[in-house]
Structure formats: C-alpha cells, structure tokens
Design a protein around this motif. Sequence first.
Motif, mmCIF file in Angstrom:
data_model
loop_
_atom_site.group_PDB
_atom_site.id
_atom_site.type_symbol
_atom_site.label_atom_id
_atom_site.label_comp_id
_atom_site.label_asym_id
_atom_site.label_seq_id
_atom_site.Cartn_x
_atom_site.Cartn_y
_atom_site.Cartn_z
ATOM 1 N N ASP A 213 0.835 -1.211 0.000
ATOM 2 C CA ASP A 213 0.000 0.000 0.000
ATOM 3 C C ASP A 213 0.865 1.254 0.000
ATOM 4 N N PHE A 214 1.937 1.245 0.812
ATOM 5 C CA PHE A 214 2.838 2.398 0.831
ATOM 6 C C PHE A 214 3.476 2.588 -0.532
ATOM 7 N N LEU A 215 3.973 1.511 -1.120
ATOM 8 C CA LEU A 215 4.638 1.614 -2.419
ATOM 9 C C LEU A 215 3.688 2.142 -3.486
ATOM 10 N N ASP A 216 2.445 1.667 -3.473
ATOM 11 C CA ASP A 216 1.466 2.142 -4.454
ATOM 12 C C ASP A 216 1.265 3.647 -4.330
ATOM 13 N N LEU A 217 1.144 4.132 -3.093
ATOM 14 C CA LEU A 217 0.942 5.561 -2.867
ATOM 15 C C LEU A 217 2.179 6.358 -3.275
ATOM 16 N N PHE A 218 3.344 5.933 -2.812
ATOM 17 C CA PHE A 218 4.598 6.630 -3.100
ATOM 18 C C PHE A 218 4.837 6.710 -4.602
ATOM 19 N N ILE A 219 4.705 5.599 -5.278
ATOM 20 C CA ILE A 219 5.003 5.532 -6.709
ATOM 21 C C ILE A 219 3.958 6.277 -7.527
ATOM 22 N N ALA A 220 2.684 6.197 -7.120
ATOM 23 C CA ALA A 220 1.646 6.932 -7.843
ATOM 24 C C ALA A 220 1.918 8.433 -7.816
ATOM 25 N N ARG A 221 2.360 8.931 -6.672
ATOM 26 C CA ARG A 221 2.645 10.370 -6.569
ATOM 27 C C ARG A 221 3.842 10.770 -7.415
ATOM 28 N N GLU A 222 4.893 9.957 -7.382
ATOM 29 C CA GLU A 222 6.074 10.274 -8.191
ATOM 30 C C GLU A 222 5.743 10.189 -9.683
ATOM 31 N N SER A 223 4.951 9.211 -10.065
ATOM 32 C CA SER A 223 4.569 9.068 -11.474
ATOM 33 C C SER A 223 3.687 10.231 -11.920
ATOM 34 N N ARG A 224 2.812 10.697 -11.022
ATOM 35 C CA ARG A 224 1.947 11.827 -11.356
ATOM 36 C C ARG A 224 2.779 13.077 -11.626
ATOM 37 N N ILE A 225 3.841 13.272 -10.865
ATOM 38 C CA ILE A 225 4.717 14.422 -11.094
ATOM 39 C C ILE A 225 5.398 14.312 -12.458
ATOM 40 N N LEU A 226 5.831 13.111 -12.819
ATOM 41 C CA LEU A 226 6.432 12.913 -14.141
ATOM 42 C C LEU A 226 5.419 13.197 -15.251
ATOM 43 N N ASP A 227 4.168 12.787 -15.035
ATOM 44 C CA ASP A 227 3.120 13.070 -16.016
ATOM 45 C C ASP A 227 2.933 14.577 -16.176
ATOM 46 N N LEU A 229 5.123 16.922 -15.581
ATOM 47 C CA LEU A 229 6.290 17.470 -16.268
ATOM 48 C C LEU A 229 6.156 17.279 -17.772
ATOM 49 N N ASP A 230 5.767 16.079 -18.184
ATOM 50 C CA ASP A 230 5.619 15.787 -19.609
ATOM 51 C C ASP A 230 4.526 16.625 -20.253
ATOM 52 N N ALA A 231 3.471 16.892 -19.476
ATOM 53 C CA ALA A 231 2.319 17.613 -20.022
ATOM 54 C C ALA A 231 2.499 19.128 -20.012
ATOM 55 N N GLY A 232 3.624 19.620 -19.484
ATOM 56 C CA GLY A 232 3.846 21.057 -19.425
ATOM 57 C C GLY A 232 3.028 21.752 -18.363
ATOM 58 N N HIS A 233 2.613 21.019 -17.338
ATOM 59 C CA HIS A 233 1.836 21.594 -16.236
ATOM 60 C C HIS A 233 2.608 22.776 -15.632
ATOM 61 N N PRO A 234 1.930 23.901 -15.377
ATOM 62 C CA PRO A 234 2.640 25.069 -14.849
ATOM 63 C C PRO A 234 3.231 24.863 -13.459
ATOM 64 N N ASP A 235 2.680 23.923 -12.705
ATOM 65 C CA ASP A 235 3.197 23.644 -11.367
ATOM 66 C C ASP A 235 3.218 22.124 -11.146
ATOM 67 N N PRO A 236 4.189 21.429 -11.771
ATOM 68 C CA PRO A 236 4.207 19.962 -11.666
ATOM 69 C C PRO A 236 4.442 19.454 -10.255
ATOM 70 N N PHE A 237 5.001 20.315 -9.384
ATOM 71 C CA PHE A 237 5.235 19.917 -8.001
ATOM 72 C C PHE A 237 4.098 20.363 -7.089
ATOM 73 N N CYS A 238 2.908 20.605 -7.674
ATOM 74 C CA CYS A 238 1.790 21.109 -6.884
ATOM 75 C C CYS A 238 1.357 20.096 -5.832
ATOM 76 N N PRO A 239 0.483 20.497 -4.902
ATOM 77 C CA PRO A 239 0.136 19.638 -3.769
ATOM 78 C C PRO A 239 -0.164 18.202 -4.188
ATOM 79 N N ARG A 240 0.075 17.316 -3.260
ATOM 80 C CA ARG A 240 0.176 15.884 -3.522
ATOM 81 C C ARG A 240 -0.920 15.291 -4.382
ATOM 82 N N ASP A 241 -2.152 15.560 -4.057
ATOM 83 C CA ASP A 241 -3.229 14.848 -4.743
ATOM 84 C C ASP A 241 -4.116 15.772 -5.579
#
Length: 243
Positions: A213-227, A229-241
Amino acid sequence: MSLTAAEQETSSATRIRHGIARYRAWTRHSDADLAAVVGAVQQLQTARMRDTHADSLASATHAPITEFFLSEIYTGLDLNELAREIERALPVAVRMLPDSVMRTAAFAVECNALTGELDEAVAADLLAHGITAPDSAQLIASYRRLQQREARNQQIDLLRELGLGLDRYVRSRLITATFKMAARPARMAGLAGLYDFMAKGFAVMKPMSSVADFLDLFIARESRILDRLDAGHPDPFCPRDSA
C-alpha cells in the motif's frame, strides 16, 4: 528456464559490481564545480520529495519506511564505502548472505547508481546554462530539456523492486534468521556497510503488515509528477493529490 543457485549468486554479484562501476564513472568525482551543483540539485529534490510525501512522513505507520526511502536509498547509501567493501569482499558476501538478500542489495546499488547519473545529468545541464544555484523553476526547466522519463520510470521500478524484495524477505523466518546469524561474520569480513543497510531496510519493513500500500501511494505520486512534467503543467510539483 530457472537459474541454478550458483547462477543466481553470480547474477546478483555481477549486478552489484556493475552498479559500483557506474558509481565510479560519475564525472563529479573529478569535477568539483559539477559536484557542487549536484549537491544543490539533490537538496532541491529532497525538499520537494519531503513536501510531496509529508503526510507519509507524519504517519506513525509510514514514517520509518518513507524516511528510509528518502534518506537511505536516495542520498544515504554510501557507495564510496560500499565500493571499497565490494571490491574487497564481494565473494565472501555471496557465500555468507542469502541470495535473496544479495538480489535486493543489487536493486539498492543499481537504484542509487541510476539516481546519481540522473542528478549528474541535471547538474551538467544547469551548468551549461550558467546556473550554479538552481531554484525549483530552473530544476523543472532542466527536467523538461533532458526528457529523462524512461530512465526515471526505471528508477521508480527499481524502488518498487527494492521495497517488495525487502518486504518479502522480512516475512521469511528462514531468511531473517540466516541474515541475523550472518551479522558478526559479515562485519568481520569487512561488509558492515552492506549488512547495516540491509538491516535498516528489514527493520522498517518488519512492523508493517505489508509494504504494498505504501509503495502504491509513493510511486503513484512520483509518477503523477512525471506526467505533469511531460504535459507542461505550470506547477508539476503542486500539492500531492491535486490535478
């Protein structure tokens, strides 16, 4: 066809040696300016990750494993000392420690080596743009110039394999008992760094019913940040969820 025990041991040892060779090849070892910017990059990234995973760090259940991931795996594994250990005593480690433990150690070394390569590439890019004290915006711009998504996906996969490996082996009474019995001879053989790192991993996993469960949460958040970044989001490091 499954590997024999000897072939598995050779595979684990080879992967560890390869990870150490990658560490030895880091340019920062001979370039003080690059090393300084790598340090700045790592400080920014660590601060970002502590913000992204702040709730896990505040959780009684997840704080120890989150701290282990952020401190011991990302910047805490001393590859300089470990390199000396391995160059001197890896054949002893292969005979002394269960191969399941050696395979997990290989994931840790490989992940740390890859992380160092990614950090160094970012630092070199920043230096090429005349930046020696980057801020978050400059870090994001560098990520996007370098387009490291495939390598960062690999980094995430290695983190998952490492976490699941530690979790799986700590549930095995036989492996845990064998590992504990190896403590004194491992240190006498000059393998204290490798042994202590694995022991820390086992210690943070043991109280948890499962690390998945921890790994799923940790990895989902890191992957979302990569997404983002790829999408040109103005604030890719925005709040967690947030989106």
